[in-house]
Design a protein around this motif. Structure first.
Motif, PDB file in Angstrom:
ATOM      1  N   TRP A  61       8.820  -0.230  -9.595  1.00 35.20           N
ATOM      2  CA  TRP A  61       7.891  -1.245 -10.091  1.00 35.20           C
ATOM      3  C   TRP A  61       8.450  -2.648  -9.886  1.00 35.20           C
ATOM      4  O   TRP A  61       7.694  -3.597  -9.683  1.00 35.20           O
ATOM      5  CB  TRP A  61       7.583  -1.004 -11.571  1.00 35.20           C
ATOM      6  N   GLU A  68      -5.965   0.890  -3.124  1.00 35.63           N
ATOM      7  CA  GLU A  68      -6.279   2.307  -3.264  1.00 35.63           C
ATOM      8  C   GLU A  68      -5.786   3.060  -2.038  1.00 35.63           C
ATOM      9  O   GLU A  68      -5.719   2.519  -0.934  1.00 35.63           O
ATOM     10  CB  GLU A  68      -7.793   2.514  -3.418  1.00 35.63           C
ATOM     11  N   LEU A  69      -5.479   4.356  -2.218  1.00 37.28           N
ATOM     12  CA  LEU A  69      -5.148   5.194  -1.079  1.00 37.28           C
ATOM     13  C   LEU A  69      -6.400   5.399  -0.249  1.00 37.28           C
ATOM     14  O   LEU A  69      -7.472   5.699  -0.780  1.00 37.28           O
ATOM     15  CB  LEU A  69      -4.612   6.551  -1.539  1.00 37.28           C
ATOM     16  N   ILE A  81       3.973   5.384  -5.962  1.00 36.06           N
ATOM     17  CA  ILE A  81       3.762   5.374  -7.409  1.00 36.06           C
ATOM     18  C   ILE A  81       2.686   6.386  -7.803  1.00 36.06           C
ATOM     19  O   ILE A  81       2.857   7.177  -8.731  1.00 36.06           O
ATOM     20  CB  ILE A  81       3.337   3.965  -7.893  1.00 36.06           C
ATOM     21  N   LYS A  82       1.568   6.370  -7.080  1.00 33.27           N
ATOM     22  CA  LYS A  82       0.444   7.226  -7.437  1.00 33.27           C
ATOM     23  C   LYS A  82       0.715   8.693  -7.135  1.00 33.27           C
ATOM     24  O   LYS A  82       0.124   9.576  -7.751  1.00 33.27           O
ATOM     25  CB  LYS A  82      -0.819   6.746  -6.722  1.00 33.27           C
ATOM     26  N   LYS A  83       1.592   8.944  -6.154  1.00 37.33           N
ATOM     27  CA  LYS A  83       1.984  10.319  -5.849  1.00 37.33           C
ATOM     28  C   LYS A  83       3.084  10.813  -6.785  1.00 37.33           C
ATOM     29  O   LYS A  83       3.575  11.922  -6.662  1.00 37.33           O
ATOM     30  CB  LYS A  83       2.474  10.402  -4.395  1.00 37.33           C
ATOM     31  N   LYS A  84       3.512   9.907  -7.682  1.00 40.43           N
ATOM     32  CA  LYS A  84       4.539  10.225  -8.674  1.00 40.43           C
ATOM     33  C   LYS A  84       5.812  10.747  -8.022  1.00 40.43           C
ATOM     34  O   LYS A  84       6.331  11.793  -8.381  1.00 40.43           O
ATOM     35  CB  LYS A  84       3.997  11.245  -9.677  1.00 40.43           C
ATOM     36  N   THR A 123       2.494   1.587  -3.427  1.00 36.25           N
ATOM     37  CA  THR A 123       1.504   2.051  -4.387  1.00 36.25           C
ATOM     38  C   THR A 123       1.268   3.546  -4.235  1.00 36.25           C
ATOM     39  O   THR A 123       1.121   4.276  -5.212  1.00 36.25           O
ATOM     40  CB  THR A 123       0.175   1.293  -4.194  1.00 36.25           C
ATOM     41  N   GLY A 124       1.263   4.000  -2.980  1.00 37.36           N
ATOM     42  CA  GLY A 124       1.119   5.432  -2.726  1.00 37.36           C
ATOM     43  C   GLY A 124       2.250   6.234  -3.344  1.00 37.36           C
ATOM     44  O   GLY A 124       2.028   7.311  -3.913  1.00 37.36           O
ATOM     45  N   SER A 126       0.821  -1.202   0.000  1.00 36.70           N
ATOM     46  CA  SER A 126       0.000   0.000   0.000  1.00 36.70           C
ATOM     47  C   SER A 126       0.863   1.263   0.000  1.00 36.70           C
ATOM     48  O   SER A 126       0.576   2.231  -0.711  1.00 36.70           O
ATOM     49  CB  SER A 126      -0.932   0.004   1.213  1.00 36.70           C
ATOM     50  N   GLU A 169      -6.040  -6.006  -7.883  1.00 36.76           N
ATOM     51  CA  GLU A 169      -5.606  -4.666  -8.257  1.00 36.76           C
ATOM     52  C   GLU A 169      -4.760  -4.088  -7.124  1.00 36.76           C
ATOM     53  O   GLU A 169      -4.870  -4.513  -5.975  1.00 36.76           O
ATOM     54  CB  GLU A 169      -6.808  -3.745  -8.518  1.00 36.76           C
ATOM     55  N   ASP A 188      -1.935  11.655   5.295  1.00 32.36           N
ATOM     56  CA  ASP A 188      -1.052  11.429   4.168  1.00 32.36           C
ATOM     57  C   ASP A 188       0.383  11.244   4.640  1.00 32.36           C
ATOM     58  O   ASP A 188       1.045  12.213   5.010  1.00 32.36           O
ATOM     59  CB  ASP A 188      -1.162  12.600   3.197  1.00 32.36           C
TER      60      ASP A 188
END
Length: 402
Positions: free
Chosen positions: A123, A392-393, A91-94, A88-89, A85, A389, A399
């Motif tokens: 990744w 999700e955040l 990655i999604k926060k770039k 993934t955060g 998790s 999948e 945060d």
């Protein structure tokens, strides 16, 4: 969840003696994290809270896995899910600043050579985490299919409850979903030169094969449940056996032409699939023979005899294939006969002898039947990988990545 130093307090240390693994389900060797100085390498890239949590979870996964030999599956899984998790955060926060600035290190559990897998791709770290989650699911399914109390209601009888078998099927579908996600969503992001450097058990062909064969093993367990069920018809049993043949045939074709099958995990996996393919084919011909024998025409009886004789011959070949799998490094033990093969190891030879005595004369009359084996019916496959999948955040959660 606490840090690794406290998380291991209630976990019993596993006996370090060398134990030959019993394989009902094909189990991957666990790869565990190696300590990395994330605090130094990620300073200024992510928040201190995030860095500390990442480091704590990596250490926890390593220590719990090493102290229990990977048997503390639920504890390791919870830590992996939280760690995933956080990744993934990122990655999604770039957090592009992370890419290339930190070395992620992993090693194979129990590998005395201490060969390490080292990379800087975020990744790749996610791939390794999900791969470990799949390995744990396969290991747990294997554990469920090995009864803790081996005495049973008889000498050497293996007793596995229907509940354990159904739970094992669910875990196999989950593992298949993890592996299918890896090939579909992660490996597609890697350039060819990176894919070539992946460990054998993470190469695309091996991951696809593992995903398919997990479905085949789930079908095998379902067939075992059907054999023990009074409600399951002969047609249902034949369908499951034929589906099992298709799964293992697809898995074998997926892996057999690859370079990696000459050694290690891929070679042992291919031997395992061939063994299971032969068992499935023997079962399919047996049940197809029973269905065919219900016909009234002489050709039906002759065809049924051919099916039973083929099943008997293939059953003998499967025992040789089992031995080849067990002796391939790392050495494993085959379980005692269980499920459908325990039932068929007696039924197939009996039926082959009985029907050949009863209808043997028809084989000479029905020359066309003897020219080739009857084709097994083709069925649409029932089991599919469980959808997976990335997490999700969580909405409303502080945060940690800021």
């Amino acid at each position: 969840m606490g840090c690794a130093t406290s998380a291991c307090a209630g976990v019993e240390r596993k006996n370090k003696r060398s134990i030959i693994q019993e394989s009902v389900v094909f189990v991957l060797q666990l790869r565990v994290p190696v300590r990395s100085d994330l605090q130094r390498q990620l300073k200024g890239v992510a928040s201190k809270t995030t860095i500390d949590r990442l480091a704590c979870l990596r250490n926890e996964i390593q220590l719990v896995a090493e102290d229990t030999g990977g048997s503390a599956i639920s504890e390791i899984r919870v830590a992996l899910e939280e760690y995933l998790s956080l990744l993934t955060g990122l990655i999604k926060k770039k957090k592009d600043g992370m890419e290339g600035c930190v070395e992620f290190k992993w090693k194979t559990l129990g590998d005395g050579r201490r060969e390490e897998l080292c990379f800087t791709n975020l990744w790749m770290e996610i791939l390794t985490v999900i791969h470990m989650m799949a390995a744990l699911a396969l290991a747990e399914a294997n554990s469920l299919m090995i009864p803790k109390n081996r005495s049973g209601p008889g000498n050497g009888v293996r007793v596995v409850s229907s509940g354990c078998k159904r739970d094992a099927v669910d875990l196999l579908l989950k593992a298949s979903g993890y592996l299918e996600f890896c090939t579909r969503e992660i490996l597609s992001r890697f350039p060819p030169d990176v894919k070539k450097k992946l460990p054998d058990d993470m190469k695309e062909s091996v991951l696809k094969t593992l995903s398919i064969q997990a479905l085949g093993q789930g079908t095998e367990i379902q067939l075992g449940l059907a054999v023990n069920s009074k409600k399951a018809t002969l047609s249902v049993k034949r369908r499951l056996a034929c589906e099992q043949v298709i799964y293992f045939s697809q898995a074998y074709q997926c892996l057999s032409g690859c370079d990696v099958v000459s050694h290690g995990c891929a070679k042992k996996l291919l031997l395992f699939i061939f063994w299971k393919f032969l068992e499935a084919k023997a079962a399919a011909y047996y049940y197809h023979g029973l269905v065919t024998d219900k016909g009234s025409e002489p050709s039906c009886h002759a065809s049924a005899v051919c099916c039973f004789l083929a099943a008997s011959e293939i059953l003998g070949e499967s025992k040789k294939a089992c031995l080849s799998f067990c002796l391939s490094p790392p050495i494993t033990r085959a379980p005692p006969m269980w499920g459908v093969m325990k039932h068929l190891s007696q039924k197939i030879p009996e039926m082959a002898f009985k029907t050949s005595q009863l209808y043997g004369y028809l084989l000479k009359e029905e020359e066309k039947v003897m020219q080739s084996l009857p084709e097994l019916p083709d069925f649409e496959l029932s089991l599919i990988p469980e959808e997976f999948e990335l997490p999700e955040l969580e909405v409303g959660k502080p945060d940690l990545l800021a």
